[in-house]
Scaffold this motif. Sequence first.
Motif, PDB file in Angstrom:
ATOM      1  N   GLN A 137      86.147 114.451  77.540  1.00 19.76           N
ATOM      2  CA  GLN A 137      84.715 114.744  77.461  1.00 19.76           C
ATOM      3  C   GLN A 137      84.245 115.473  78.723  1.00 19.76           C
ATOM      4  O   GLN A 137      83.460 116.419  78.669  1.00 19.76           O
TER       5      GLN A 137
ATOM      6  N   ALA B 152      85.539 119.092  78.606  1.00 20.94           N
ATOM      7  CA  ALA B 152      84.865 119.911  77.595  1.00 20.94           C
ATOM      8  C   ALA B 152      83.475 120.354  78.055  1.00 20.94           C
ATOM      9  O   ALA B 152      82.988 121.421  77.663  1.00 20.94           O
ATOM     10  N   HIS B 153      82.811 119.559  78.899  1.00 23.31           N
ATOM     11  CA  HIS B 153      81.446 119.887  79.323  1.00 23.31           C
ATOM     12  C   HIS B 153      81.347 120.340  80.781  1.00 23.31           C
ATOM     13  O   HIS B 153      80.241 120.485  81.309  1.00 23.31           O
TER      14      HIS B 153
ATOM     15  N   SER C 107      76.407 122.040  87.214  1.00 19.07           N
ATOM     16  CA  SER C 107      75.658 123.293  87.159  1.00 19.07           C
ATOM     17  C   SER C 107      74.310 123.070  87.832  1.00 19.07           C
ATOM     18  O   SER C 107      73.655 122.053  87.578  1.00 19.07           O
TER      19      SER C 107
ATOM     20  N   SER D 179      71.836 121.762  82.546  1.00 25.69           N
ATOM     21  CA  SER D 179      71.590 122.062  81.132  1.00 25.69           C
ATOM     22  C   SER D 179      71.691 120.837  80.213  1.00 25.69           C
ATOM     23  O   SER D 179      72.239 119.802  80.588  1.00 25.69           O
ATOM     24  N   GLU D 180      71.179 121.034  78.985  1.00 26.61           N
ATOM     25  CA  GLU D 180      71.263 119.982  77.951  1.00 26.61           C
ATOM     26  C   GLU D 180      72.707 119.602  77.680  1.00 26.61           C
ATOM     27  O   GLU D 180      73.041 118.440  77.521  1.00 26.61           O
ATOM     28  N   SER D 181      73.587 120.649  77.644  1.00 29.54           N
ATOM     29  CA  SER D 181      74.999 120.414  77.320  1.00 29.54           C
ATOM     30  C   SER D 181      75.645 119.546  78.397  1.00 29.54           C
ATOM     31  O   SER D 181      76.457 118.668  78.095  1.00 29.54           O
ATOM     32  N   LEU D 182      75.259 119.795  79.656  1.00 30.55           N
ATOM     33  CA  LEU D 182      75.813 118.998  80.754  1.00 30.55           C
ATOM     34  C   LEU D 182      75.372 117.537  80.619  1.00 30.55           C
ATOM     35  O   LEU D 182      76.160 116.613  80.780  1.00 30.55           O
ATOM     36  N   ARG D 183      74.086 117.375  80.303  1.00 29.53           N
ATOM     37  CA  ARG D 183      73.577 115.991  80.142  1.00 29.53           C
ATOM     38  C   ARG D 183      74.293 115.284  78.994  1.00 29.53           C
ATOM     39  O   ARG D 183      74.653 114.120  79.106  1.00 29.53           O
ATOM     40  N   GLN D 184      74.488 116.018  77.906  1.00 28.96           N
ATOM     41  CA  GLN D 184      75.171 115.390  76.768  1.00 28.96           C
ATOM     42  C   GLN D 184      76.612 115.016  77.148  1.00 28.96           C
ATOM     43  O   GLN D 184      77.092 113.923  76.835  1.00 28.96           O
ATOM     44  N   GLY D 185      77.267 115.917  77.888  1.00 32.51           N
ATOM     45  CA  GLY D 185      78.643 115.656  78.339  1.00 32.51           C
ATOM     46  C   GLY D 185      78.693 114.437  79.238  1.00 32.51           C
ATOM     47  O   GLY D 185      79.612 113.619  79.139  1.00 32.51           O
TER      48      GLY D 185
END
Length: 251
Positions: A21, A24-25, A31, A35-41
């Motif tokens: 995980q 993947a992020h 960063s 970003s949203e993707s980083l938070r989700q990761g």
Amino acid sequence: CGARAGRCIVVHGAGSFGHFQAKAHGLASGSPTNSESLRQGLCLTRISVTKLNHMVTEQLVMCGVPAVGISLFGAWRTAGRKITQAGIAAIRDSLEAGYIPVLHGDCVLDSEQHCSILSGDTIIEVLSREFSPKRVVFLTDVDGIYDRPPDTPGATLVDSIAVNADGSIDPPVLTSALPHDVTGGLALKLQTAINIVTQSNGSIPVLICKLESEVAKRACLTGELRTGEGTKLFLRQTEETTSVIASGWAG
Ligand SMILES: Nc1ncnc2c1ncn2[C@@H]1O[C@H](COP(=O)(O)OP(=O)(O)OP(=O)(O)O)[C@@H](O)[C@H]1O
Ligand SMILES: C=C(C)CCOP(=O)(O)O
């Protein structure tokens, strides 16, 4: 379960949890734009590493060890991956209250890149400075440190590694890491072991041996590791360090 015999801190890595995980992020480099993707990761990685911590802690409790899982997120922080805040108080308080803290490699908030990853090995180095333990024992899935990756033909177990004051080691060791590993695998473990030996000026012995073995039990409880049972790191004494020890005795 030998932990019942005395005070100790358990630290485990993420193993096959969390690394996928995190990779993947892009959590290790984070960063600045957060970003949203980083938070989700980060959320997914934490679910994975805390799941493993729950399993490890549960097994210890089932063996009668008063183990409590403690995560880094929230209490430890970094700036550009460097630790700026370590949540030592929670660990010290738990030890003093008679618990065995069980920490794990985790992701934490970073003031420059939103988040970063702190490996279990990095945690051990910080805890060694803070608590000056009698010994540090790394438990792994092979017998110890080999002169080259153990799956390489001719690999030989190294009984002892001399660490020089400048951090160089003798004999030299070649390592490999799995492709999904985001924290460097055995190379970081070995570097951590070297740092503990040099920073403690050789006063904290570091042993590396195989998990779930009689050897591991004895190494943790007594610090004894016989030839062929694993790897011991020690500080190579120079004339300068020897004279300091000698004058210490004389004084
Ligand atoms: N020179 C070497 N000596 C011993 N093991 C090595 C060496 N080079 C590579 N390895 C590999 O390192 C693995 C052990 O590292 P280990 O998985 O304990 O560390 P890690 O990747 O940091 O794990 P974790 O993330 O759970 O802390 C062994 O399975 C072995 O194959
Ligand atoms: C979040 C992660 C992947 C923690 C990594 O910890 P380690 O396995 O001890 O290197």
